[in-house]
Design a protein around this motif. Structure first.
Motif, PDB file in Angstrom:
ATOM      1  N   ASP A  71       0.440  -5.277 -11.244  1.00 38.93           N
ATOM      2  CA  ASP A  71      -0.546  -5.354 -10.172  1.00 38.93           C
ATOM      3  C   ASP A  71      -1.755  -6.235 -10.494  1.00 38.93           C
ATOM      4  OD1 ASP A  71      -0.104  -2.827 -11.627  1.00 38.93           O
ATOM      5  OD2 ASP A  71      -2.118  -2.294 -11.003  1.00 38.93           O
ATOM      6  N   GLY A 199       1.585   0.193  -8.318  1.00 38.64           N
ATOM      7  CA  GLY A 199       0.375   0.127  -7.518  1.00 38.64           C
ATOM      8  C   GLY A 199       0.383  -1.080  -6.605  1.00 38.64           C
ATOM      9  N   ALA A 201      -0.199  -2.426  -2.184  1.00 43.36           N
ATOM     10  CA  ALA A 201      -0.813  -2.057  -0.909  1.00 43.36           C
ATOM     11  C   ALA A 201       0.049  -1.043  -0.162  1.00 43.36           C
ATOM     12  CB  ALA A 201      -1.028  -3.309  -0.057  1.00 43.36           C
ATOM     13  N   LYS A 204      -0.438   2.582  -1.768  1.00 42.78           N
ATOM     14  CA  LYS A 204      -1.795   3.131  -1.899  1.00 42.78           C
ATOM     15  C   LYS A 204      -1.954   4.385  -1.037  1.00 42.78           C
ATOM     16  CE  LYS A 204      -6.704   1.875  -1.618  1.00 42.78           C
ATOM     17  NZ  LYS A 204      -7.000   2.266  -3.016  1.00 42.78           N
ATOM     18  N   HIS A 205      -2.355   5.466  -1.679  1.00 42.77           N
ATOM     19  CA  HIS A 205      -2.624   6.758  -1.020  1.00 42.77           C
ATOM     20  C   HIS A 205      -1.427   7.269  -0.231  1.00 42.77           C
ATOM     21  CE1 HIS A 205      -7.276   6.025  -1.221  1.00 42.77           C
ATOM     22  NE2 HIS A 205      -6.710   6.232  -2.405  1.00 42.77           N
ATOM     23  N   ARG A 226       1.415   5.020 -10.631  1.00 43.50           N
ATOM     24  CA  ARG A 226       0.039   4.555 -10.553  1.00 43.50           C
ATOM     25  C   ARG A 226      -0.804   5.609  -9.835  1.00 43.50           C
ATOM     26  NH1 ARG A 226       1.133   1.717 -14.034  1.00 43.50           N
ATOM     27  NH2 ARG A 226       0.875  -0.551 -14.269  1.00 43.50           N
ATOM     28  N   THR A 228      -3.277   5.190  -7.951  1.00 42.16           N
ATOM     29  CA  THR A 228      -3.671   4.796  -6.599  1.00 42.16           C
ATOM     30  C   THR A 228      -2.698   5.294  -5.539  1.00 42.16           C
ATOM     31  OG1 THR A 228      -2.566   2.663  -6.968  1.00 42.16           O
ATOM     32  CG2 THR A 228      -4.957   2.753  -7.321  1.00 42.16           C
ATOM     33  N   ALA A 229      -1.521   5.752  -5.930  1.00 40.54           N
ATOM     34  CA  ALA A 229      -0.548   6.277  -4.961  1.00 40.54           C
ATOM     35  C   ALA A 229      -0.956   7.654  -4.451  1.00 40.54           C
ATOM     36  CB  ALA A 229       0.843   6.350  -5.582  1.00 40.54           C
ATOM     37  N   ASP A 253      -6.820   7.724 -10.596  1.00 40.77           N
ATOM     38  CA  ASP A 253      -7.614   6.689  -9.941  1.00 40.77           C
ATOM     39  C   ASP A 253      -9.029   7.220  -9.814  1.00 40.77           C
ATOM     40  OD1 ASP A 253      -8.389   4.431  -8.506  1.00 40.77           O
ATOM     41  OD2 ASP A 253      -7.774   5.278  -6.567  1.00 40.77           O
TER      42      ASP A 253
END
Length: 317
Positions: A71, A199, A201, A204-205, A226, A228-229, A253
């Protein structure tokens, strides 16, 4: 041609790389010691280097990462135009899947509370435990790492649902396959959800309040991909309320996780500081060197490289 090697190789590793290098000059500088001067005149780099240094690597044609995640290197303007990026997919499956298995069993068999009791000299029965055998396991991200974990779950008697972006071909270590588009439909079936997503876009989340609520009450959640997931506050809430029986993460994160972050204090949420991979298991570094040596030989012969990264998705092509 000069090739910069930044991974902590031993003499056996150096011999393997040298056997594929031909007339190329191998220069060894550990990653945390690399400077702009070191990268200025190299055509190839083996090992992660600080991404901001690559703007000085005007001659760079190939970067072989020692990580599976790419990433930091797929962002616009980081890699020199036309340079090829390859990752270390295939090197980490053993180490990370065993780490996940250890985390999972420690939660399911209540080894964490028993260890806490031991420190207090407390002889106390913590009650019922759970088994992997007969459980349903959802592996989100069925690449090398997720696939290695799925194999272990299957071997221990679980029903395994694999999930990947493309190809629904069912491998021998899974019972069925699904895509990320099916995530909301299958979450409620799983006793164990394991994420090994990179990680990007798109990831993400991905795991948020809605998705934790859709999970089976009392499920276990693992994240090795990651941080950020995952929406951290939502994960904390799911563990606190008992929606999840437990969660174990090797990624957060942000990283490092600040000492005052609420995640540290949530009972039933277990954190390791992104250490499941790296070089803690000797076989991991051996695998990385082998991938790098194969790619070095192919690079010098202008042949296709293993694990080439797609700059759009962050995954290998």
């Amino acid at each position: 041609m000069k090739v910069l090697v930044t991974i902590p190789v031993n003499e056996t590793h150096k011999k393997e790389l040298a056997s594929k290098a031909g007339a190329a000059k191998l220069v060894y500088v550990l990653s945390n010691n690399v400077t702009a001067k070191d990268v200025a005149d190299v055509e190839a780099i083996i090992g992660n280097v600080p991404a901001d240094l690559l703007k000085d690597a005007k001659k760079l044609r190939w970067l072989q990462l020692n990580s599976a995640g790419a990433d930091a290197y797929i962002k616009d303007g980081v890699m020199p135009e036309g340079a090829t990026l390859t990752n270390a997919t295939g090197a980490y499956g053993l180490a990370l899947s065993e780490h996940m298995l250890a985390q999972l069993l420690a939660m399911m068999k209540k080894l964490y509370p028993y260890y806490d009791n031991q420190k207090e000299g407390l002889w106390k029965d913590e009650g019922t435990v759970h088994s992997i055998y007969g459980s349903t396991v959802l592996v989100v991200g069925l690449g090398d790492i997720g696939g290695s974990f799925a194999r272990r779950m299957k071997a221990l008697g679980a029903y395994v649902i694999g999930m990947r972006r493309r190809s629904n071909v069912i491998p021998d270590y899974a019972d069925e396959m699904a895509s990320l588009d099916d995530l909301d439909q299958v979450l409620g079936r799983a006793d164990i959800i394991a994420s090994s997503l990179p990680g990007t876009a798109a990831t993400k989340h991905l795991f948020n309040k809605k998705r934790f609520a859709a999970m089976k009450k009392g499920a276990y959640f693992l994240n090795i991909g990651r941080g950020t997931a995952v929406v951290s506050a939502d994960l904390c809430a799911a563990v606190k309320t008992g929606q999840l029986a437990g969660a174990a993460v090797d990624v957060t994160d942000p990283e490092p996780l600040p000492a005052d972050d609420p995640m540290w204090k949530v009972p039933g949420l277990y954190i390791t500081p992104h250490i499941s991979g790296q070089y803690h298991l000797a076989a991991t570094l051996d695998n990385i060197v082998h991938i790098a040596a194969q790619n070095l030989a192919a690079f010098l012969k202008e042949q296709p490289l293993r694990n080439e990264v797609d700059f759009t998705t962050g995954y290998k092509k």
